[in-house]
Enzyme design. Structure first.
Site, short mmCIF file in Angstrom:
data_model
loop_
_atom_site.label_atom_id
_atom_site.label_comp_id
_atom_site.label_asym_id
_atom_site.label_seq_id
_atom_site.Cartn_x
_atom_site.Cartn_y
_atom_site.Cartn_z
CD GLN A 54 -2.41 2.08 0.46
OE1 GLN A 54 -2.24 2.77 -0.21
NE2 GLN A 54 -3.54 0.75 0.75
NE ARG A 56 -4.68 7.27 0.96
CZ ARG A 56 -5.05 8.63 1.15
NH1 ARG A 56 -4.66 9.69 1.77
NH2 ARG A 56 -5.29 8.80 -0.26
CB SER A 70 -20.69 7.88 4.37
OG SER A 70 -21.04 6.88 2.57
N GLY A 75 -23.80 1.63 3.06
CA GLY A 75 -23.57 0.86 2.81
C GLY A 75 -21.78 0.10 2.19
N GLY A 95 -8.25 -0.32 -1.69
CA GLY A 95 -9.54 0.25 -1.02
C GLY A 95 -9.31 -0.11 0.17
CD GLU A 96 -4.57 -0.12 3.71
OE1 GLU A 96 -4.74 -0.21 5.04
OE2 GLU A 96 -4.47 -0.04 2.92
NE ARG A 98 -13.71 2.22 -2.14
CZ ARG A 98 -12.88 1.47 -2.94
NH1 ARG A 98 -13.90 0.54 -3.30
NH2 ARG A 98 -11.58 1.94 -3.45
CG ASN A 130 -3.17 3.29 -3.37
OD1 ASN A 130 -4.57 4.09 -2.99
ND2 ASN A 130 -4.06 2.12 -3.84
NE ARG A 133 -10.43 2.71 -9.24
CZ ARG A 133 -11.40 3.02 -10.15
NH1 ARG A 133 -12.26 3.37 -9.71
NH2 ARG A 133 -12.44 2.18 -11.21
#
Length: 301
Positions: A54, A56, A70, A75, A95-96, A98, A130, A133
């Protein structure tokens, strides 16, 4: 509503398939692989480990809590992407945020796309995903670009195609890695912008970079103010070594192209010319590797 229910039921059905040891899918050629790979599957969060690749490293707590709220209300709208490690074992590809937010609100499962990939493919997917997005800071983006170049062995040209960015844009990010680490940290923490960093990188001496950086933060200088300060510094540095003879000047026909050459080569280019029109182009380098990189860009070998 019926479509959504059907989709969720399908996800649960695939989850049951993955829980069956007799249907353990290890490669894309295995039986039932086509039913799983590329489809949305509800996976247990506890079966997913975070991705060591990852890019980030910093997650804003407030933004994470807002995302968690949210997700609690609506969901997980966009599924995460994972790769299969073994039986009922997965690793996060993208998607870390999320994933973390879902854990914060106590979700037991999360919708996911399943990929089968080796470590290098996983690294490339994570980095490219990453960069495209996520709201990474400039240094994180630069480090991601550098890792794609070093570890996936992409040239800047191929990297440009892969991430959909101009080569000059990539070069500008990579140049930020020449800044003193303190300045890089300040950029990551939001004390200075990428525009400030692009100006500061034109100063070769790290101690002078730091001196101007402290001035930027202390006096809240704008990017334009910083660019003027850098030009003043460069003028003083040139004046300190100026001889009695008139120094060669940058020819008017080349003034607009210096920055283009600098961006293309990711190296500070200097162009000087005499009154008679004769001149030279100077391209400094700090190592054999950098020399070979510049050579490849110029001659294509």
């Amino acid at each position: 509503m019926a479509k959504a229910t059907k989709k969720q039921a399908l996800g649960r059905g695939l989850s049951a398939l993955l829980k069956d040891p007799e249907n353990d899918i290890k490669s894309a050629s295995d039986k039932n692989a086509d039913k799983v790979v590329g489809n949305i599957v509800e996976l247990e969060i506890e079966a997913i480990e975070v991705n060591p690749f990852q890019p980030r490293s910093n997650f804003n707590d407030q933004a994470l809590r807002e995302l968690a709220t949210s997700i609690k209300e609506l969901g997980v709208i966009q599924p995460i992407t994972v790769r299969k490690l073994g039986f009922d074992s997965y690793q996060l590809v993208s998607g870390e945020r999320r994933f973390r937010a879902s854990k914060l609100v106590g979700l037991e499962t999360i919708p996911a796309y399943i990929r089968i990939a080796n470590d290098q493919e996983s690294l490339e997917m994570a980095l490219v995903e990453n960069i495209q997005r996520q709201d990474l800071d400039p240094i994180e983006i630069a480090l991601s670009y550098q890792r794609l170049i070093d570890e996936i062995q992409l040239t800047q040209e191929r990297l440009s195609d892969r991430v959909g960015k101009k080569r000059s844009t990539i070069a500008n990010y990579l140049r930020l890695l020449k800044l003193d680490p303190i300045i890089q940290t300040g950029m990551r923490d939001g004390f200075v912008s990428m525009g400030h960093g692009r100006a500061l990188v034109n100063i070769d001496k790290k101690e002078e970079q730091l001196a101007l950086y402290e001035k930027i933060v202390g006096q809240n200088l704008s990017v334009r103010d910083t660019e003027r300060a850098v030009k003043e510094y460069q003028g003083k540095a040139t004046g300190a070594t100026k001889s009695t003879s008139k120094p060669p000047a940058v020819p008017s026909f080349a003034k607009e192209d210096i920055q283009k050459l600098t961006d293309y080569l990711s190296a500070k280019v200097d162009i000087k010319s005499s009154e008679k029109g004769k001149g030279k182009v100077t391209i400094p380098f700090n190592s054999q590797e950098e020399f070979l990189r510049i050579k490849k860009l110029i001659v294509g070998e």
